[in-house]
Scaffold this motif. Structure first.
Motif, PDB file in Angstrom:
ATOM      1  N   ASP A  63       0.834  -1.210   0.000  1.00 25.04           N
ATOM      2  CA  ASP A  63       0.000   0.000   0.000  1.00 25.04           C
ATOM      3  C   ASP A  63       0.865   1.255   0.000  1.00 25.04           C
ATOM      4  O   ASP A  63       0.595   2.212  -0.731  1.00 25.04           O
ATOM      5  CB  ASP A  63      -0.948  -0.009   1.200  1.00 25.04           C
ATOM      6  N   ASP A  64       1.932   1.237   0.793  1.00 21.00           N
ATOM      7  CA  ASP A  64       2.855   2.378   0.833  1.00 21.00           C
ATOM      8  C   ASP A  64       3.509   2.597  -0.528  1.00 21.00           C
ATOM      9  O   ASP A  64       3.605   3.734  -1.000  1.00 21.00           O
ATOM     10  CB  ASP A  64       3.945   2.156   1.889  1.00 21.00           C
ATOM     11  N   ALA A  65       3.970   1.513  -1.149  1.00 22.62           N
ATOM     12  CA  ALA A  65       4.633   1.626  -2.453  1.00 22.62           C
ATOM     13  C   ALA A  65       3.692   2.225  -3.495  1.00 22.62           C
ATOM     14  O   ALA A  65       4.087   3.104  -4.268  1.00 22.62           O
ATOM     15  CB  ALA A  65       5.128   0.255  -2.911  1.00 22.62           C
ATOM     16  N   LEU A  66       2.455   1.764  -3.504  1.00 19.59           N
ATOM     17  CA  LEU A  66       1.493   2.269  -4.496  1.00 19.59           C
ATOM     18  C   LEU A  66       1.099   3.716  -4.209  1.00 19.59           C
ATOM     19  O   LEU A  66       0.914   4.507  -5.127  1.00 19.59           O
ATOM     20  CB  LEU A  66       0.278   1.350  -4.550  1.00 19.59           C
ATOM     21  N   LYS A  67       0.994   4.078  -2.954  1.00 18.04           N
ATOM     22  CA  LYS A  67       0.693   5.478  -2.605  1.00 18.04           C
ATOM     23  C   LYS A  67       1.865   6.382  -2.996  1.00 18.04           C
ATOM     24  O   LYS A  67       1.673   7.486  -3.491  1.00 18.04           O
ATOM     25  CB  LYS A  67       0.347   5.591  -1.129  1.00 18.04           C
ATOM     26  N   TYR A  68       3.088   5.902  -2.768  1.00 15.97           N
ATOM     27  CA  TYR A  68       4.273   6.649  -3.179  1.00 15.97           C
ATOM     28  C   TYR A  68       4.256   6.882  -4.688  1.00 15.97           C
ATOM     29  O   TYR A  68       4.510   7.993  -5.159  1.00 15.97           O
ATOM     30  CB  TYR A  68       5.536   5.878  -2.763  1.00 15.97           C
ATOM     31  N   GLN A  70       1.794   7.185  -6.538  1.00 18.70           N
ATOM     32  CA  GLN A  70       0.751   8.161  -6.855  1.00 18.70           C
ATOM     33  C   GLN A  70       1.120   9.577  -6.412  1.00 18.70           C
ATOM     34  O   GLN A  70       0.352  10.510  -6.597  1.00 18.70           O
ATOM     35  CB  GLN A  70      -0.557   7.753  -6.176  1.00 18.70           C
ATOM     36  N   GLY A  71       2.298   9.725  -5.810  1.00 21.39           N
ATOM     37  CA  GLY A  71       2.762  11.045  -5.404  1.00 21.39           C
ATOM     38  C   GLY A  71       2.420  11.409  -3.972  1.00 21.39           C
ATOM     39  O   GLY A  71       2.602  12.555  -3.564  1.00 21.39           O
ATOM     40  N   GLN A  72       1.945  10.450  -3.194  1.00 21.58           N
ATOM     41  CA  GLN A  72       1.632  10.720  -1.797  1.00 21.58           C
ATOM     42  C   GLN A  72       2.884  10.525  -0.945  1.00 21.58           C
ATOM     43  O   GLN A  72       3.750   9.714  -1.266  1.00 21.58           O
ATOM     44  CB  GLN A  72       0.522   9.788  -1.311  1.00 21.58           C
ATOM     45  N   ALA A  73       2.970  11.253   0.149  1.00 18.64           N
ATOM     46  CA  ALA A  73       4.105  11.111   1.063  1.00 18.64           C
ATOM     47  C   ALA A  73       3.943   9.826   1.868  1.00 18.64           C
ATOM     48  O   ALA A  73       2.843   9.482   2.284  1.00 18.64           O
ATOM     49  CB  ALA A  73       4.175  12.308   2.005  1.00 18.64           C
ATOM     50  N   ILE A  74       5.057   9.115   2.051  1.00 19.55           N
ATOM     51  CA  ILE A  74       5.066   7.906   2.879  1.00 19.55           C
ATOM     52  C   ILE A  74       6.283   7.952   3.787  1.00 19.55           C
ATOM     53  O   ILE A  74       7.193   8.751   3.575  1.00 19.55           O
ATOM     54  CB  ILE A  74       5.090   6.605   2.037  1.00 19.55           C
ATOM     55  N   LYS A  75       6.299   7.069   4.773  1.00 16.64           N
ATOM     56  CA  LYS A  75       7.467   6.950   5.644  1.00 16.64           C
ATOM     57  C   LYS A  75       8.500   6.038   4.983  1.00 16.64           C
ATOM     58  O   LYS A  75       8.187   4.928   4.569  1.00 16.64           O
ATOM     59  CB  LYS A  75       7.082   6.339   6.990  1.00 16.64           C
ATOM     60  N   LEU A  78      13.594   4.077   7.054  1.00 17.17           N
ATOM     61  CA  LEU A  78      14.409   4.648   8.128  1.00 17.17           C
ATOM     62  C   LEU A  78      13.634   5.657   8.973  1.00 17.17           C
ATOM     63  O   LEU A  78      14.181   6.231   9.905  1.00 17.17           O
ATOM     64  CB  LEU A  78      15.673   5.291   7.550  1.00 17.17           C
ATOM     65  N   GLY A  79      12.355   5.884   8.630  1.00 15.77           N
ATOM     66  CA  GLY A  79      11.484   6.681   9.492  1.00 15.77           C
ATOM     67  C   GLY A  79      11.154   8.087   9.046  1.00 15.77           C
ATOM     68  O   GLY A  79      10.293   8.724   9.639  1.00 15.77           O
ATOM     69  N   TYR A  80      11.796   8.625   8.032  1.00 19.84           N
ATOM     70  CA  TYR A  80      11.487   9.986   7.597  1.00 19.84           C
ATOM     71  C   TYR A  80      10.538   9.946   6.396  1.00 19.84           C
ATOM     72  O   TYR A  80      10.398   8.934   5.725  1.00 19.84           O
ATOM     73  CB  TYR A  80      12.763  10.775   7.262  1.00 19.84           C
TER      74      TYR A  80
END
Length: 176
Positions: A63-68, A70-75, A78-80
């Motif tokens: 889910d994080d990879a796909l949101k990334y 799409q241009g969305q910010a993810i963690k 390493l946490g940032y």
């Protein structure tokens, strides 16, 4: 005679090259209403893959990879926070099918997998302890040379991971 042939060949090549350049310029000048050049990522592993887990990605999943993409910010693992400037046209999350999601589930307290005896060697007790990380790493590497662990291949385990993966893909599929 050879020199004359060479001169003619060079002249014809120059004319052909010029024609190709002019033809390409004409096509480019018209634009491309179909916008058929697409940019994406065809090979990325998330924390659901054993290898990504081994290399320290204990945070980002499909889910994080796909949101990334799409241009969305993810963690970042390493946490940032990270974000791309231009969203991708497509993304292929290519986690390994072997034991997909097992390491992540084993390390999710209270999950059914975390309670399985077969999963206990996968549980990272202290991610800041190099000896603990090395122990889990060594166990995961040893799995390559052993028969598959049948408990991880049951419909209750593998089927759950697959259903979650399909759900994530469907939720992030935005044609056009």
């Amino acid at each position: 005679m050879v020199d004359r042939f060479r001169s003619t060949l060079i002249a014809k090549t120059a004319v052909c090259s010029t024609w190709v350049l002019l033809s390409a310029s004409a096509v480019l000048a018209q634009g491309n209403p179909e916008r058929n050049a697409y940019f994406g990522e065809q090979h990325i592993h998330t924390s659901w893959s054993v290898d990504a887990w081994l290399f320290g990605n204990h945070l980002t999943g499909p889910d994080d990879a796909l949101k990334y993409a799409q241009g969305q910010a993810i963690k970042h693992p390493l946490g940032y926070e990270i974000k791309i400037e231009q969203p991708l046209d497509w993304m292929g999350v290519t986690d390994h099918s072997e034991y997909v999601g097992i390491t992540k589930q084993a390390n999710t307290p209270g999950s059914p997998v975390s309670k399985m005896p077969e999963a206990q060697p996968l549980i990272l007790k202290d991610p800041n302890n190099p000896a603990d990380v090395a122990k889990v790493f060594a166990y995961l590497v040893s799995l390559v040379s052993k028969p598959p662990i049948k408990a991880f291949m049951t419909p209750q385990v593998a089927g759950t991971v697959w259903k979650e993966n399909v759900k994530i893909a469907d939720e992030n599929n935005k044609p056009g």
